[in-house]
Design an enzyme around this catalytic site. Sequence first.
Site, PDB file in Angstrom:
ATOM      1  N   HIS A  57      32.627  42.138  48.080  1.00 57.25           N
ATOM      2  CA  HIS A  57      33.000  42.290  47.018  1.00 57.25           C
ATOM      3  C   HIS A  57      32.703  43.276  46.085  1.00 57.25           C
ATOM      4  O   HIS A  57      33.091  44.486  45.349  1.00 57.25           O
ATOM      5  CB  HIS A  57      33.249  40.686  46.265  1.00 57.25           C
ATOM      6  CG  HIS A  57      33.051  41.366  44.844  1.00 57.25           C
ATOM      7  ND1 HIS A  57      33.048  41.360  43.399  1.00 57.25           N
ATOM      8  CD2 HIS A  57      34.367  41.003  43.856  1.00 57.25           C
ATOM      9  CE1 HIS A  57      33.372  40.984  42.509  1.00 57.25           C
ATOM     10  NE2 HIS A  57      34.442  41.249  42.689  1.00 57.25           N
ATOM     11  N   GLU A  60      34.390  46.686  47.569  1.00 56.71           N
ATOM     12  CA  GLU A  60      35.251  46.599  46.624  1.00 56.71           C
ATOM     13  C   GLU A  60      35.510  47.510  46.043  1.00 56.71           C
ATOM     14  O   GLU A  60      35.452  48.447  45.505  1.00 56.71           O
ATOM     15  CB  GLU A  60      36.414  45.510  46.785  1.00 56.71           C
ATOM     16  CG  GLU A  60      37.502  45.860  46.243  1.00 56.71           C
ATOM     17  CD  GLU A  60      37.864  44.334  45.263  1.00 56.71           C
ATOM     18  OE1 GLU A  60      38.356  44.915  43.478  1.00 56.71           O
ATOM     19  OE2 GLU A  60      37.439  42.988  45.482  1.00 56.71           O
ATOM     20  N   HIS A  61      34.497  46.967  45.167  1.00 60.43           N
ATOM     21  CA  HIS A  61      34.066  47.438  43.862  1.00 60.43           C
ATOM     22  C   HIS A  61      33.916  49.237  44.466  1.00 60.43           C
ATOM     23  O   HIS A  61      33.920  49.904  43.245  1.00 60.43           O
ATOM     24  CB  HIS A  61      33.099  46.933  42.606  1.00 60.43           C
ATOM     25  CG  HIS A  61      33.584  45.951  42.209  1.00 60.43           C
ATOM     26  ND1 HIS A  61      33.856  45.767  40.850  1.00 60.43           N
ATOM     27  CD2 HIS A  61      34.049  44.567  41.884  1.00 60.43           C
ATOM     28  CE1 HIS A  61      33.867  44.764  40.359  1.00 60.43           C
ATOM     29  NE2 HIS A  61      34.031  43.995  41.400  1.00 60.43           N
ATOM     30  N   GLU A 137      30.179  40.122  36.130  1.00 57.91           N
ATOM     31  CA  GLU A 137      31.764  39.500  35.897  1.00 57.91           C
ATOM     32  C   GLU A 137      30.901  38.483  36.764  1.00 57.91           C
ATOM     33  O   GLU A 137      31.569  37.039  36.155  1.00 57.91           O
ATOM     34  CB  GLU A 137      31.807  40.397  37.393  1.00 57.91           C
ATOM     35  CG  GLU A 137      33.129  39.834  37.661  1.00 57.91           C
ATOM     36  CD  GLU A 137      33.946  40.113  39.337  1.00 57.91           C
ATOM     37  OE1 GLU A 137      34.989  39.313  39.708  1.00 57.91           O
ATOM     38  OE2 GLU A 137      33.300  41.292  39.239  1.00 57.91           O
TER      39      GLU A 137
END
Length: 442
Positions: A57, A60-61, A137
Amino acid sequence: MNLETVVERNKQTRSTTLDNGVRVMSEDMPGLLTTAVGVHVAAGARHETAAQNGISHLLEHMAFKGTPRRNAREIAEAIEDVGGELNAGTSIEQTAYYARVMGRDLGTAVDVLSDIACNPRFDPEELAREKDVVLQEIAGMQDSPDETVYELAQAAAFKDQAIGRPIIGTPETVGAVSVEALNGFMDRWYRAGDIVVSAAGAVDHDALVAEVERHLGGRLRHDPADVAERKREIDGAPRFVGGAVASAEPFEQAHVVFAMNAPSYHADTFFPMQVFSGLFGGAMSSRLFQEVRENRGLCYTIYSSYFSVSDGGLFTMHAATSKKTVQETANVMSDEFHRVVRDGVAKAELDRAKAQLMSGFLMGLESPAVRAEQMARQTMALGRILPLEDVIARIEGVDMDDVTRAVSELTAPGAVTVSIVGAGKKSQAIADAAHGHFMQAA
């Protein structure tokens, strides 16, 4: 649009595999002026070790933070200058980078997506900043009781396994990710044979293949013999554990989730399981909605859902209710589930659920973004795009015996995971009682 027209249009799907193993597929959708295109990688949370939790994840950022050719602003402007949209998402077994542009700008989209997905530059200062973004997040998810209750349920259902860990990671694991770790993960899992480029809408297949060949054709490693070795690094088939878990964190509402071991997307009961989830808690006419909300007025939010991966899955039922009624709500949900196990389903509700599943599937085909994602997902999961007539036939062919068999698979281990959030200090006791009530009725 009738089914014959939909099936005929589906035959316009084309697929090409480049020499290095990258798979390219498209579907031209007449009448559209825009194109949805995605670069999908068969790497996600399932491919992480415990220490790496959240790295896919975070990667991906970081893909949006810069490449040797573009900085973060230039990445955004390259797509937005042509009026397009750019985004990405990480799941248990895949990571997808996708864009929506005018058909004439397909080349720009493939260029940018290929660049960020397969050639990111991991700058240490950018990594430090993006870690803070991801930590925010994570904090936001912890403030959300409906996300927390699912995270607890999945972690308990698949205890100490990659599939049970949060896709987003934890503050500890995210904070420990280094540039070297990102490069190592990418080198290990972002291989040519793991990548599917899929586009739908106003797209010319030959032009798409030419663009993908230009940007990805000679740049990625591909060793078919290495696939089996890398797969051995992944956890084996999910091992369902079960039990009762809770959070004492107070919220305005209490949330309860029941989670049960469910079939994979390769299983014969995949479509029957989807039909069952629909009739049991997928709509206003469903068993859960009618009994728990309409007849008893115990909650506003109540539904069931089913997700699957390559070798397992999870069936869940979820309700948000008041702290005073959470125990009663949990017991009614449990009783309603065992009632359908004991008595089976009626033909009318079976037909209604099949109609809803069919219409939802066909409605999705009208969206180029959904269609592009669906083609990539089927190719990665099954090695091919399912002919539309096959999907229709499998949905229409589900009968009451199929649903009964699917439900029996849920209860075969005799185990369930129950999670409770929002009832404060009483949450664990309520979870224990709900778990005991379910098991006693089994």
